[in-house]
Design a protein around this motif. Structure first.
Motif, PDB file in Angstrom:
ATOM      1  N   SER A 330      50.530  44.756  51.147  1.00 61.71           N
ATOM      2  CA  SER A 330      50.478  44.737  49.688  1.00 61.71           C
ATOM      3  C   SER A 330      51.830  44.327  49.138  1.00 61.71           C
ATOM      4  O   SER A 330      52.875  44.582  49.736  1.00 61.71           O
ATOM      5  N   TYR A 340      50.244  44.026  43.309  1.00 62.39           N
ATOM      6  CA  TYR A 340      49.537  42.787  43.009  1.00 62.39           C
ATOM      7  C   TYR A 340      48.180  42.754  43.711  1.00 62.39           C
ATOM      8  O   TYR A 340      47.993  43.342  44.778  1.00 62.39           O
ATOM      9  N   SER A 341      47.250  42.032  43.093  1.00 62.93           N
ATOM     10  CA  SER A 341      45.878  42.007  43.591  1.00 62.93           C
ATOM     11  C   SER A 341      45.717  41.172  44.853  1.00 62.93           C
ATOM     12  O   SER A 341      44.712  41.282  45.544  1.00 62.93           O
ATOM     13  N   SER A 342      46.700  40.323  45.144  1.00 58.71           N
ATOM     14  CA  SER A 342      46.638  39.476  46.329  1.00 58.71           C
ATOM     15  C   SER A 342      47.640  39.943  47.372  1.00 58.71           C
ATOM     16  O   SER A 342      48.711  40.452  47.033  1.00 58.71           O
ATOM     17  N   SER A 375      50.937  42.883  34.099  1.00 58.13           N
ATOM     18  CA  SER A 375      50.292  42.099  35.155  1.00 58.13           C
ATOM     19  C   SER A 375      50.289  40.607  34.823  1.00 58.13           C
ATOM     20  O   SER A 375      49.437  39.867  35.293  1.00 58.13           O
ATOM     21  N   ASP A 378      50.207  38.593  37.986  1.00 54.87           N
ATOM     22  CA  ASP A 378      49.260  39.024  39.013  1.00 54.87           C
ATOM     23  C   ASP A 378      48.242  37.923  39.298  1.00 54.87           C
ATOM     24  O   ASP A 378      47.974  37.057  38.452  1.00 54.87           O
ATOM     25  N   THR A 380      44.578  37.170  42.120  1.00 58.13           N
ATOM     26  CA  THR A 380      43.778  37.489  43.305  1.00 58.13           C
ATOM     27  C   THR A 380      43.887  36.381  44.345  1.00 58.13           C
ATOM     28  O   THR A 380      43.314  36.491  45.426  1.00 58.13           O
TER      29      THR A 380
END
Length: 744
Positions: A330, A340-342, A375, A378, A380
């Motif tokens: 992460s 972060y989402s990715s 975010s 941010d 994905t």
């Protein structure tokens, strides 16, 4: 005497001097770290200035750090009971190394970290490929991480027997691969900027060989002879920003510097007989640090065994970190409040590589210093950091501009400009943040006549969603939409800023001004110096501090208060974190920021919010926030009030209006702060407050505060029709919002 081709000037610009008087038995592993390492435990003295260089004494198993200034000394980072060949930082959860090292240690590889009590300890053994490989005892030797996050390490017999040594590669997933064998004493390796070329020395043979590297897999080709050194043995190596290879020459009291084609550009004499490794600083003022050894010397003379240093005219590249399992780790922002989402993080080494990454990815966001608390950055999809891209610094005195790469921090740019006698008109309070990230989110300094930082941008280059490169210049139709871009248009690669001649500034702090005085004299107060900040906790009859940054003599008194003579810290930090105050004049780069570059004022443990109000409503905003002081103060570290002139950037918080920023630095109490923000916004949004894009806020009704929002979304649709650079944050606030009538 240094040997140079006719007409060339030496890259060495000063006499050699020892860093420390001690003599090492087998100094090696010199590296320059972009982030640096603390010489003391953070728990004992948080924020201590970082040491940018590290090195080892192999057979003693010791790791040292230093500033590499003459006589600055070596600081012991730790000691182990096995030979320590070299280390590289480990990078996982943040834009900086996470405090651990991957090490060529003993008969294999290990992860190291410094314990709470200061001991360097093994936290994980990654493998011991030299344990059972030969009938003679082997140990690990020199090692380095390549630009793509792999760790390469050599192993050798203790007596240097030919054919016993080998080179291994540690991949991010933890797998270990023997890639070359039948070596004697492998040293280096060293890599080109793009990671596609590797140089490896085999010291007793005199040869340096060059290999092509598959940057996707790390596989090597068959290699070719690059250069043979007959006067001694090639030892530790590094590649500078001009792609020239430096090699320490064991036994010859010199260094060699080669062009990429193999031409010997300079033979550099050093006052040690057995130089072993070389590190070049990547930030000005540029220095070279060389380690050496007393091994096999009956009578050390001169500086044998010492770490020596000199000034140089060419920069190096910072040591790269080993990236452990980037596909599984992460990633978090600077404060740690946002994961972060990715988990896909890429660090391209060239414009072409960046363009391919962008064109092949469905979703992309570029990260700067990760100092955004929202975010806004941010995704994905693919996260991209530009820290491995080629460094750029071009000063055009005639045009009054400076051009630099997008990974550049404000503090580093300021130091380089000051060294040339130039300056930026203004800076943010924190010099650790990148220029590109700051202007993209509308960050500002302070001063009634100083617009936000983005106003200094003359032009910028940006990789668009299709992989093409576009330049936006001041005066272009869409330029004012491309600077404060929120990362929605592309990935900025270089920027050109206006510069002015260097100037001096002094800081004076007036402590204990009254609320009544601030409210009644706000206009005069904020205009009394080049830059004025007001600090408050909102409670009581005393407002707090007036912090003036002046280019002329400041007022003797402010609201009946005389200036302090002693320096202070901010938000509970010690004065050493802050730039000098007390009326002492200094260069602009050492006074315009609140904090010093060589100290980290905090490392998370906070949240930030900022609302940007039209100037005519500032005093009413102060009154309204004071009325909420009992709710604000328990969660607050400090609030700062700053002014700025209007600018023309479409998505800037100061777009089209004189502006006052209300900044809140909170304790990191996420749920309580989130519950409080709607209460603040009930009072401030009706006054025209615009939330800072990179900080915490609650409202989703932002678009209506920006008269040019329609132009911005139109530009984004044109440049990025598939939404490669959009994310949930932008869709919620801009691209998914129904058109509304603009508000004040």
């Amino acid at each position: 005497m240094n040997t140079l081709p006719t007409g060339q000037t030496s890259v060495i610009r000063s006499a050699w001097a020892p860093v420390d008087e001690r003599r090492l038995f087998l100094g090696e592993g010199a590296r320059f770290l972009e982030t640096g390492v603390s010489p003391v435990l953070d728990a004992e003295q948080p924020g201590t200035a970082q040491h940018p260089f590290v090195l080892v004494d192999i057979l003693d198993g010791t790791l040292y750090s230093t500033t590499a200034e003459p006589s600055s000394g070596l600081t012991l980072q730790g000691s182990l009971d096995a030979p320590l060949g070299a280390v590289a930082p480990v990078r996982q959860h943040s834009s900086a190394p996470d405090g651990r090292w991957v090490a060529a240690l003993g008969k294999g590889l290990a992860l190291l970290e410094r314990s709470a009590t200061g001991e360097l300890q093994i936290v994980e053994t990654l493998g011991e490929p030299a344990a059972d490989r030969s009938s003679v005892p082997l140990r690990m030797n020199d090692a380095v991480a390549d630009p793509h996050g792999r760790f390469w390490a050599g192993a050798m017999a203790y007596d240097g027997d030919a054919g016993q040594g080998f080179l291994l590669r540690l991949d991010p997933d933890g797998s270990i691969h023997i890639v070359l064998d039948d070596l004697a004493i492998p040293n280096g390796p060293a890599f080109s900027a793009d990671g596609a070329t590797m140089y490896l020395a085999d010291t007793p043979t005199g040869w340096i060989r060059r290999y092509r590297v598959d940057i996707a897999t790390g596989a090597l080709d068959a290699g070719e002879d690059f250069i043979h050194i007959s006067e001694g043995g090639p030892d530790g190596m590094t590649v500078d920003v001009e792609d020239c290879l430096w090699s320490a020459v064991w036994g010859a009291s010199c260094l060699h510097r080669y062009s990429p084609s193999g031409e010997l550009l300079e033979r550099i004499d050093v006052p040690v007989r057995q130089p072993t490794s070389i590190a070049l600083s990547a930030a000005p003022p540029y220095r070279v640090m060389v380690t050496s050894a007393t091994e096999n010397l009956e009578e050390p003379t001169d500086h044998d065994g010492r770490v020596i240093t000199a000034e140089v005219s060419v920069a190096g590249r910072p040591a790269v970190s080993w990236l452990r399992s980037p596909a599984q780790e992460s990633q978090a922002n600077w404060a740690g409040n946002l994961t972060y989402s990715s988990t896909r993080l890429e660090r391209p080494r060239s414009i072409d590589e960046l363009a391919r990454l962008v064109a092949e990815s469905e979703q992309v966001k570029a990260l700067g210093s990760r100092h955004s608390f929202s975010s806004v950055a941010d995704t994905t999809g693919t996260l991209i950091e530009l820290t491995a891209m080629p460094q750029v610094f071009t000063l055009d005195a005639e045009a009054g501009t400076v051009t630099f790469d997008a990974a550049t921090r404000y503090g580093d740019l300021a130091a380089a400009l000051q060294a040339e006698g130039w300056a930026l008109p203004n800076m943010a309070s924190l010099p650790h943040i990148t220029v590109a990230g700051s202007v993209a989110t509308g960050t500002h300094g302070s001063g009634d006549r100083n617009p936000p930082l983005a106003s200094s941008v003359r032009s910028l280059d940006m990789v668009l969603a299709d992989g093409s490169l576009r330049t936006f210049r001041r005066g272009d139709a869409d330029f004012d939409g491309a600077v404060v871009s929120l990362g929605a248009l592309g990935v900025v690669t270089t920027l050109t800023l206006d510069v002015v001649p260097s100037f001096e500034v002094r800081q004076d702090i007036y402590d204990g001004v009254s609320w009544g005085g601030v409210l009644e004299n706000f206009e005069e107060l904020t205009g009394a110096a080049y830059s004025v900040s007001l600090f408050t906790r909102w409670v009581g009859e005393d407002f707090g501090l007036v912090w003036m940054k002046s280019t002329q003599e400041p007022p003797a008194e402010v609201l009946g208060v005389t200036a302090r003579r002693e320096d202070i810290g901010l938000a509970g930090g010690p004065p050493e974190f802050a730039t000098e105050q007390g009326g002492r004049w200094g260069s602009w780069d050492q006074r315009l920021p609140h904090f010093r570059l060589d100290f980290t004022p905090s490392n998370g443990d906070e949240l930030q919010t900022e609302y940007l109000l039209p100037r005519e409503n500032a005093v009413e905003g102060l009154r309204r926030m004071r009325a909420l002081s009992s709710e604000i103060e328990p969660l607050l570290l400090i609030s700062e009030i700053r002014t700025m002139a209007a600018d023309d950037q479409w998505m800037s918080g100061a777009s089209g209006r004189e502006t006052v920023g209300f900044h809140f630095t909170w304790l990191q109490r996420e749920e309580e702060v989130a519950a409080l923000l709607p209460r603040l916004e009930e009072q401030l949004l009706p006054l025209g407050a615009r939330p800072h894009w990179g900080k915490r806020f609650a409202t989703t009704d932002i678009a209506s505060f920006y008269p040019r929002v329609g132009d911005f979304t139109r530009l984004a649709q044109e440049l990025d029709p598939k939404g490669t650079f959009r994310n949930a944050f932008l869709n919620d606030l801009l691209f998914g919002a129904e058109p509304r009538e603009p508000r004040n």
